[in-house]
Design an enzyme around this catalytic site. Sequence first.
Site, PDB file in Angstrom:
ATOM      1  N   ASP A 100      63.598  36.182   3.155  1.00 59.97           N
ATOM      2  CA  ASP A 100      64.338  35.628   1.524  1.00 59.97           C
ATOM      3  C   ASP A 100      62.948  35.045   1.646  1.00 59.97           C
ATOM      4  O   ASP A 100      62.090  34.100   1.978  1.00 59.97           O
ATOM      5  CB  ASP A 100      65.247  34.822   2.124  1.00 59.97           C
ATOM      6  CG  ASP A 100      65.468  34.384   1.728  1.00 59.97           C
ATOM      7  OD1 ASP A 100      67.176  34.473   0.501  1.00 59.97           O
ATOM      8  OD2 ASP A 100      65.897  33.032   0.844  1.00 59.97           O
TER       9      ASP A 100
ATOM     10  N   HIS B  66      70.849  30.381   7.327  1.00 66.64           N
ATOM     11  CA  HIS B  66      69.785  28.957   7.288  1.00 66.64           C
ATOM     12  C   HIS B  66      71.232  28.365   8.743  1.00 66.64           C
ATOM     13  O   HIS B  66      70.907  27.358   9.191  1.00 66.64           O
ATOM     14  CB  HIS B  66      69.978  28.345   6.164  1.00 66.64           C
ATOM     15  CG  HIS B  66      69.321  28.787   5.143  1.00 66.64           C
ATOM     16  ND1 HIS B  66      68.046  28.882   5.831  1.00 66.64           N
ATOM     17  CD2 HIS B  66      69.294  28.996   4.145  1.00 66.64           C
ATOM     18  CE1 HIS B  66      67.640  28.802   4.663  1.00 66.64           C
ATOM     19  NE2 HIS B  66      67.830  29.449   3.569  1.00 66.64           N
TER      20      HIS B  66
ATOM     21  N   HIS C  79      63.519  31.322   1.074  1.00 63.99           N
ATOM     22  CA  HIS C  79      63.697  30.089   2.028  1.00 63.99           C
ATOM     23  C   HIS C  79      63.135  30.620   3.293  1.00 63.99           C
ATOM     24  O   HIS C  79      63.688  31.612   4.171  1.00 63.99           O
ATOM     25  CB  HIS C  79      64.921  30.109   1.929  1.00 63.99           C
ATOM     26  CG  HIS C  79      65.542  29.454   0.550  1.00 63.99           C
ATOM     27  ND1 HIS C  79      66.068  29.892  -0.468  1.00 63.99           N
ATOM     28  CD2 HIS C  79      64.411  28.172  -0.357  1.00 63.99           C
ATOM     29  CE1 HIS C  79      66.129  29.587  -1.699  1.00 63.99           C
ATOM     30  NE2 HIS C  79      65.359  28.533  -1.351  1.00 63.99           N
TER      31      HIS C  79
ATOM     32  N   ASP D  24      65.935  36.015  -3.668  1.00 62.77           N
ATOM     33  CA  ASP D  24      65.977  34.831  -4.315  1.00 62.77           C
ATOM     34  C   ASP D  24      64.567  34.390  -4.720  1.00 62.77           C
ATOM     35  O   ASP D  24      64.384  33.782  -5.180  1.00 62.77           O
ATOM     36  CB  ASP D  24      66.928  33.740  -3.561  1.00 62.77           C
ATOM     37  CG  ASP D  24      65.646  33.784  -2.222  1.00 62.77           C
ATOM     38  OD1 ASP D  24      65.304  34.480  -2.157  1.00 62.77           O
ATOM     39  OD2 ASP D  24      66.796  32.708  -1.277  1.00 62.77           O
TER      40      ASP D  24
END
Length: 652
Positions: A296, A261, A298, A388
């Site tokens: 992931d 990120h 995200h 996650d």
Amino acid sequence: ACCLLLVACCLLLVACCFCRLTMEQYDHNKVEIADGTSENPLPPVQDENNVVGGNLNGSVSAADCCIDAINYDDVTRIRASITEQQEPRAERKSSSNKSRVALLHSETYTKILHDAMKHIHQDRDLLLESLLYYCGFLRNTPKFLSVVPPKKATRKHMERFHQKHYLDLIAPHPKQYQHNNDVLNDDDIETDSWIPTSSLPHELLDSMGLVEDCALPTTDVARRDLWTYCQYVVGASLQAAHLLATNKADVAINWGGGRHHAHENKAGGFCFVNDIALAIHYLQKYHQRILYMDLDIHHCDGVQRAFYDTDSVLTMSFHRHEPGFFPSTSGSIREKGQHDTSGVGHNLNVPLPKSCTDRDFTSIFQEALTGLFDAYDPQTVVLCLGADGLQGDPLVGETDGWNLSPECLAECVRLTSMLCGEDNTSSTSEEKENKTISNESKHVMSANITSTRDSNNQGKHKAKRKLLVLGGGGYNPANTARTFLLGTAAACEGARPGMLWDELPVEVPRHDYFPRYGPAFELYSPNWNVEDSTMSPTRRDGRYRALMNEAKKALRVGIMYLQSQRDKANKIVPDFSAVCFDDDFSLMTIKPKKSKAAALSKTGVVLSSTRSSNDDTAAGTGILVIKQVDKKRRRRKRKHVAKQPEKVNSAS
């Protein structure tokens, strides 16, 4: 005299045996690189024309290289709680063409990860280290696996991607700091002093993402821990990339990495530095085509932006994308690459719906993996294994997340490792090879790979594809530790087939963290099968199935475009017979009302690249729309109209 001579001979024999055992134990515990050398430098930082940096300062000492060097309380207590002595792992006979695996790990590294991120990851790094130790990866280590202690990166390494004024806020600075100047003049001095957080304007911190989830610590001790954490995370990923680029390993693993990120001048999503972008930047010096795959939940907004305008890196992301889900400003299916650059078509976003199951996720991942390997032909694969997306992750939530299991993510790593471990041989352009990834285990998943290759490369033998496996999110410590452990075994499948499902113990070894894995206390489910994986009522929901079909459409469109680009370079006619079209013979990436379709001509795919007027977050995004027109249907319609008799006017 004879008795004395006999006693002397016995003593000499005992001494020789003791020396031999000591040398064997030393050779077994010695940490070395895959090629047998004891040196392990980080790659030099190279500027455009010259080298501006060399090996890292502050290298790890010999004491740090030893696994038992640091005896902090938790690890000592864990290792002292063994109730049963496990027998050494028996070496299996394997081919001489097996992969070499490097695991970036040391107790110093684990302690730094835990101290800096324990408010986010809790104790998942300690749990992972204990599982790696008791399952035989850190003791009784297989010969093909090398445990490499990471080293720290310097600020010069980070400046290859991050901007200087951003690093000024998280890195140490000279004591003579002028408050009215946001950018330091001397950026190469590293001391134990930092800019006081209280003296920094909130607007400045907010513009660089150093608030909320990435809030800048207020104390010097916490700032020092954060900077050391950034140095080790970047250093481990750069070191892993260096081992792959210099052919000292075929697979490299860094579970502390995967900070996808972070942008060049902004932090976000618990990520302060982007070790993935730095590692890929280094690999670009050695390899022309790099495939980055992100699992992931995200979206990898930082990595996407770093390589949005280049075709040397293909960014592929499976994630959730909807209003309010982080990051809400990126991850759209329409983001295909920067307009008017070579990056158009080399960014694939595949949003998956919530409650995605093991079966659907593994199926679409397998299709993406085999399709991109054939269409893009990467030389190196970088895999970000975020945990996650597991069912019940506390940060994502049960209602908004996926219903994946650790076995599902490990199976994705196994498929990738097996494909990268295969020898890449070429064939003629008319030949279609059906390769099957098989295993004797009952957890096998076959992949039929149909490939079209250039006839100019016939008979040439290509080297193995390199694989870099990185960590990511995951906020359930026990499930994340299990996932990363299974991922380690899966990454070793290229060196030892069957290591994931056949050699790991089914139950969690007994240690002080054993109660954390209840109530089942299993490393993996022995009855797990991708066909009988987690079921959810939403699988039968019409919206869920529509979103999955839309994701598959976007994936197939991207693969078709990459295949057409490769066929265009090879001057051959593309073959899309293996692509599944809808009933109307169309594959759309956006709504048909706002699309500009291009026909599939006889010589290839004609693409239209337009600017996006609806995407505020990705200005200048190239929208690729591919539509195959059923010319036969139109031709039949024209013939039918021509055969109809003309209507006779009744008045005439």
